[in-house]
Design a protein around this motif. Sequence first.
Motif, short mmCIF file in Angstrom:
data_model
loop_
_atom_site.label_atom_id
_atom_site.label_comp_id
_atom_site.label_asym_id
_atom_site.label_seq_id
_atom_site.Cartn_x
_atom_site.Cartn_y
_atom_site.Cartn_z
N VAL A 129 0.84 -1.19 0.00
CA VAL A 129 0.00 0.00 0.00
C VAL A 129 0.88 1.24 0.00
N GLY A 130 0.58 2.16 -0.90
CA GLY A 130 1.30 3.42 -0.95
C GLY A 130 0.32 4.58 -1.06
N SER A 131 0.65 5.67 -0.38
CA SER A 131 -0.23 6.83 -0.40
C SER A 131 -0.12 7.57 -1.72
N LEU A 132 -1.26 8.01 -2.23
CA LEU A 132 -1.31 8.88 -3.40
C LEU A 132 -1.40 10.34 -2.98
N GLY A 133 -1.45 10.55 -1.67
CA GLY A 133 -1.56 11.90 -1.14
C GLY A 133 -3.01 12.33 -1.05
N GLU A 134 -3.18 13.60 -0.82
CA GLU A 134 -4.51 14.18 -0.69
C GLU A 134 -5.05 14.45 -2.09
N VAL A 135 -5.85 13.52 -2.60
CA VAL A 135 -6.37 13.60 -3.96
C VAL A 135 -7.48 14.65 -4.06
N TYR A 136 -8.32 14.70 -3.04
CA TYR A 136 -9.36 15.71 -2.91
C TYR A 136 -9.09 16.44 -1.61
N PRO A 137 -9.57 17.66 -1.45
CA PRO A 137 -9.32 18.38 -0.19
C PRO A 137 -9.75 17.55 1.03
N GLY A 138 -8.79 17.22 1.87
CA GLY A 138 -9.05 16.46 3.08
C GLY A 138 -9.23 14.97 2.89
N VAL A 139 -9.01 14.45 1.67
CA VAL A 139 -9.23 13.02 1.39
C VAL A 139 -7.94 12.41 0.84
N GLU A 140 -7.33 11.54 1.64
CA GLU A 140 -6.14 10.82 1.19
C GLU A 140 -6.57 9.52 0.52
N ARG A 141 -5.96 9.20 -0.61
CA ARG A 141 -6.25 7.96 -1.34
C ARG A 141 -4.98 7.11 -1.37
N PHE A 142 -5.14 5.81 -1.60
CA PHE A 142 -4.03 4.88 -1.57
C PHE A 142 -4.06 3.97 -2.79
N ASP A 143 -2.87 3.61 -3.25
CA ASP A 143 -2.69 2.66 -4.34
C ASP A 143 -2.28 1.34 -3.69
N CYS A 144 -3.00 0.26 -3.98
CA CYS A 144 -2.75 -1.05 -3.40
C CYS A 144 -2.40 -2.02 -4.52
N THR A 145 -1.36 -2.83 -4.32
CA THR A 145 -0.89 -3.74 -5.36
C THR A 145 -0.58 -5.11 -4.77
N LEU A 146 -1.06 -6.15 -5.44
CA LEU A 146 -0.73 -7.53 -5.08
C LEU A 146 -0.11 -8.18 -6.31
N ASP A 147 1.16 -8.56 -6.22
CA ASP A 147 1.81 -9.27 -7.31
C ASP A 147 1.52 -10.76 -7.17
#
Length: 155
Positions: free
Chosen positions: A102-120
């Motif tokens: 899991v890695g953070s994409l940062g604050e994509v919308y004001p006050g909303v942090e989103r995450f990128d999740c990957t399973l190899d």
Amino acid sequence: MPAIAVGPLPGRLAQVVEGYRTDSALRLLGSLHDNRAVAVLGLCTVERAVTAVHIAVAPSCQGLGLGRELLKAAVTKFDFRRITARTATEAVGFYRRCGFSVGSLGEVYPGVERFDCTLDVIRAWPGGRRRQVDHLRSSHSRPGSPLPGAMPRRR
């Protein structure tokens, strides 16, 4: 219950369902109990990669391992090397418990942090996919819970 995965906007659920009916890159897996969907996993497949675009479990069935079972079914059913998802803070723990990085994409919308999740999905050696599927199994899965199955596509 599927509205949980797409949000409350008017008409959004109908729009998403139509996409699953007509777009050959979209797949929908579900877990049924008493002929009712209690968990759904929507996937977008492109070549040998897949993105989880919708995942939801009915509140009364959360914690039974149904989301994990749907991910396991997707790994077993489709020939892909990686599954990815973008999610909100509330779902990060679920993806981590399933083995995703899991890695953070940062604050994509004001006050909303989103995450990128990957399973190899390991395929470089015999039995690789089986081992990854076994990893998705958890002591949290309870025997007797509804098994995932493909929901029929209508044209």
